[in-house]
Write a protein that holds these residues in place. Sequence first.
Motif, PDB file in Angstrom:
ATOM      1  N   TYR A  63      -2.106  27.832  -4.250  1.00 22.98           N
ATOM      2  CA  TYR A  63      -1.594  26.524  -4.638  1.00 22.98           C
ATOM      3  C   TYR A  63      -0.134  26.355  -4.232  1.00 22.98           C
ATOM      4  N   ALA A  64       0.207  25.134  -3.882  1.00 21.36           N
ATOM      5  CA  ALA A  64       1.585  24.759  -3.590  1.00 21.36           C
ATOM      6  C   ALA A  64       1.931  23.562  -4.477  1.00 21.36           C
ATOM      7  N   ARG A  65       3.160  23.146  -4.451  1.00 20.02           N
ATOM      8  CA  ARG A  65       3.583  22.015  -5.290  1.00 20.02           C
ATOM      9  C   ARG A  65       2.873  20.712  -4.936  1.00 20.02           C
ATOM     10  N   ASP A  66       2.319  20.632  -3.718  1.00 22.03           N
ATOM     11  CA  ASP A  66       1.627  19.402  -3.314  1.00 22.03           C
ATOM     12  C   ASP A  66       0.106  19.563  -3.313  1.00 22.03           C
ATOM     13  N   SER A  67      -0.415  20.598  -3.976  1.00 19.93           N
ATOM     14  CA  SER A  67      -1.859  20.835  -4.021  1.00 19.93           C
ATOM     15  C   SER A  67      -2.575  19.807  -4.885  1.00 19.93           C
ATOM     16  N   GLU A  68      -3.839  19.562  -4.535  1.00 19.51           N
ATOM     17  CA  GLU A  68      -4.727  18.778  -5.388  1.00 19.51           C
ATOM     18  C   GLU A  68      -5.301  19.741  -6.423  1.00 19.51           C
ATOM     19  N   PHE A  69      -5.492  19.259  -7.648  1.00 24.80           N
ATOM     20  CA  PHE A  69      -5.938  20.126  -8.735  1.00 24.80           C
ATOM     21  C   PHE A  69      -6.870  19.336  -9.642  1.00 24.80           C
ATOM     22  N   GLY A  70      -7.999  19.931 -10.023  1.00 21.53           N
ATOM     23  CA  GLY A  70      -8.963  19.266 -10.890  1.00 21.53           C
ATOM     24  C   GLY A  70      -8.373  18.950 -12.252  1.00 21.53           C
ATOM     25  N   GLN A  71      -8.541  17.712 -12.698  1.00 16.09           N
ATOM     26  CA  GLN A  71      -7.945  17.269 -13.956  1.00 16.09           C
ATOM     27  C   GLN A  71      -8.977  17.108 -15.074  1.00 16.09           C
ATOM     28  N   THR A  72     -10.171  16.635 -14.742  1.00 19.19           N
ATOM     29  CA  THR A  72     -11.221  16.440 -15.748  1.00 19.19           C
ATOM     30  C   THR A  72     -12.578  16.729 -15.123  1.00 19.19           C
ATOM     31  N   GLY A  73     -13.613  16.770 -15.950  1.00 21.08           N
ATOM     32  CA  GLY A  73     -14.989  16.896 -15.486  1.00 21.08           C
ATOM     33  C   GLY A  73     -15.246  18.175 -14.704  1.00 21.08           C
ATOM     34  N   ILE A  74     -16.188  18.097 -13.778  1.00 22.63           N
ATOM     35  CA  ILE A  74     -16.545  19.235 -12.923  1.00 22.63           C
ATOM     36  C   ILE A  74     -15.336  19.688 -12.117  1.00 22.63           C
ATOM     37  N   GLU A  75     -14.526  18.737 -11.673  1.00 21.78           N
ATOM     38  CA  GLU A  75     -13.322  19.085 -10.906  1.00 21.78           C
ATOM     39  C   GLU A  75     -12.448  20.060 -11.696  1.00 21.78           C
ATOM     40  N   TRP A  76     -12.272  19.806 -12.987  1.00 19.30           N
ATOM     41  CA  TRP A  76     -11.455  20.687 -13.822  1.00 19.30           C
ATOM     42  C   TRP A  76     -12.200  21.975 -14.146  1.00 19.30           C
ATOM     43  N   ALA A  77     -13.463  21.844 -14.555  1.00 21.26           N
ATOM     44  CA  ALA A  77     -14.232  23.008 -15.005  1.00 21.26           C
ATOM     45  C   ALA A  77     -14.374  24.062 -13.916  1.00 21.26           C
ATOM     46  N   LEU A  78     -14.447  23.629 -12.664  1.00 19.03           N
ATOM     47  CA  LEU A  78     -14.662  24.573 -11.572  1.00 19.03           C
ATOM     48  C   LEU A  78     -13.427  24.793 -10.701  1.00 19.03           C
ATOM     49  N   GLU A  79     -12.305  24.254 -11.106  1.00 15.35           N
ATOM     50  CA  GLU A  79     -11.069  24.531 -10.361  1.00 15.35           C
ATOM     51  C   GLU A  79     -10.741  26.016 -10.450  1.00 15.35           C
ATOM     52  N   LEU A  80     -10.821  26.563 -11.660  1.00 14.31           N
ATOM     53  CA  LEU A  80     -10.497  27.970 -11.889  1.00 14.31           C
ATOM     54  C   LEU A  80     -11.559  28.615 -12.764  1.00 14.31           C
ATOM     55  N   ASN A  81     -11.852  29.865 -12.485  1.00 18.12           N
ATOM     56  CA  ASN A  81     -12.668  30.662 -13.395  1.00 18.12           C
ATOM     57  C   ASN A  81     -11.700  31.244 -14.412  1.00 18.12           C
ATOM     58  N   ARG A  82     -11.780  30.759 -15.632  1.00 19.77           N
ATOM     59  CA  ARG A  82     -10.858  31.173 -16.683  1.00 19.77           C
ATOM     60  C   ARG A  82     -11.519  32.116 -17.686  1.00 19.77           C
ATOM     61  N   THR A  83     -12.696  32.654 -17.341  1.00 21.79           N
ATOM     62  CA  THR A  83     -13.476  33.416 -18.314  1.00 21.79           C
ATOM     63  C   THR A  83     -12.931  34.801 -18.602  1.00 21.79           C
ATOM     64  N   SER A  84     -12.327  35.458 -17.641  1.00 21.77           N
ATOM     65  CA  SER A  84     -11.799  36.802 -17.909  1.00 21.77           C
ATOM     66  C   SER A  84     -10.641  37.106 -16.978  1.00 21.77           C
ATOM     67  N   GLY A  85      -9.672  37.843 -17.492  1.00 18.27           N
ATOM     68  CA  GLY A  85      -8.527  38.243 -16.680  1.00 18.27           C
ATOM     69  C   GLY A  85      -7.729  37.050 -16.218  1.00 18.27           C
ATOM     70  N   PRO A  86      -6.952  37.257 -15.152  1.00 20.92           N
ATOM     71  CA  PRO A  86      -6.189  36.121 -14.630  1.00 20.92           C
ATOM     72  C   PRO A  86      -7.148  35.095 -14.033  1.00 20.92           C
ATOM     73  N   PRO A  87      -6.768  33.813 -14.056  1.00 17.96           N
ATOM     74  CA  PRO A  87      -7.635  32.784 -13.486  1.00 17.96           C
ATOM     75  C   PRO A  87      -7.907  33.051 -12.003  1.00 17.96           C
ATOM     76  N   THR A  88      -9.105  32.719 -11.569  1.00 20.07           N
ATOM     77  CA  THR A  88      -9.515  32.894 -10.178  1.00 20.07           C
ATOM     78  C   THR A  88      -9.917  31.539  -9.602  1.00 20.07           C
ATOM     79  N   PRO A  89      -9.363  31.130  -8.474  1.00 21.35           N
ATOM     80  CA  PRO A  89      -9.750  29.849  -7.879  1.00 21.35           C
ATOM     81  C   PRO A  89     -11.213  29.844  -7.467  1.00 21.35           C
ATOM     82  N   ILE A  90     -11.893  28.721  -7.703  1.00 20.20           N
ATOM     83  CA  ILE A  90     -13.287  28.575  -7.312  1.00 20.20           C
ATOM     84  C   ILE A  90     -13.414  27.570  -6.172  1.00 20.20           C
TER      85      ILE A  90
END
Length: 180
Positions: free
Chosen positions: A58-85
């Motif tokens: 990610y950079a300061r100008d990256s697109e990032f999921g805010q809600t819905g599927i876009e948010w839920a699948l932006e990062l795997n937050r289930t264990s350890g540090p977040p992982t981009p999906i």
Amino acid sequence: VIEHFRRHYPYGKLAAHVLGYARGITDEQYEEVKELECPAPPGESGDDTEAVRADRVYARDSEFGQTGIEWALELNRTSGPPTPILQGRHGIVEYQVDVRNRPLRVIRERLPERGASVYLTLDLELQKLAEEALHQTVEHYGTTGVVVLMDVRTGEVLVMCSRPSVDANRWVAGFTDEAY
């Protein structure tokens, strides 16, 4: 050449609550993910400072999921540090240049890699019918509502809509104060 990624939602309001939307990363989100790196493929050194900097997800100008599927699948937050999906890996072409900045040879080249693909069980034609029926009902009764239709045999969600709704493309482009 300057590349910029931008989400586009071809069906506008259709399934907007399910899909959610992505827009520019917020300062808080960036602080959470700014150190995330793409893993180096086998045989590629991770010691090169420039390569590591180029492999930040990610950079300061990256697109990032805010809600819905876009948010839920932006990062795997289930264990350890977040992982981009959904984010892929940027490509790199590094040149050796002469004193006039003319390319002499390619030093390193790597093709970009796609992020994960997402497949939903929503049925486009049923979604359109449900959205239109809900729209007419909401208009007639002056209320709000939702429609959810599942296949009871498989558990697949075939339709999910809600009113009021907004075109997800408006979130990407941004709202004027009065439109918001």
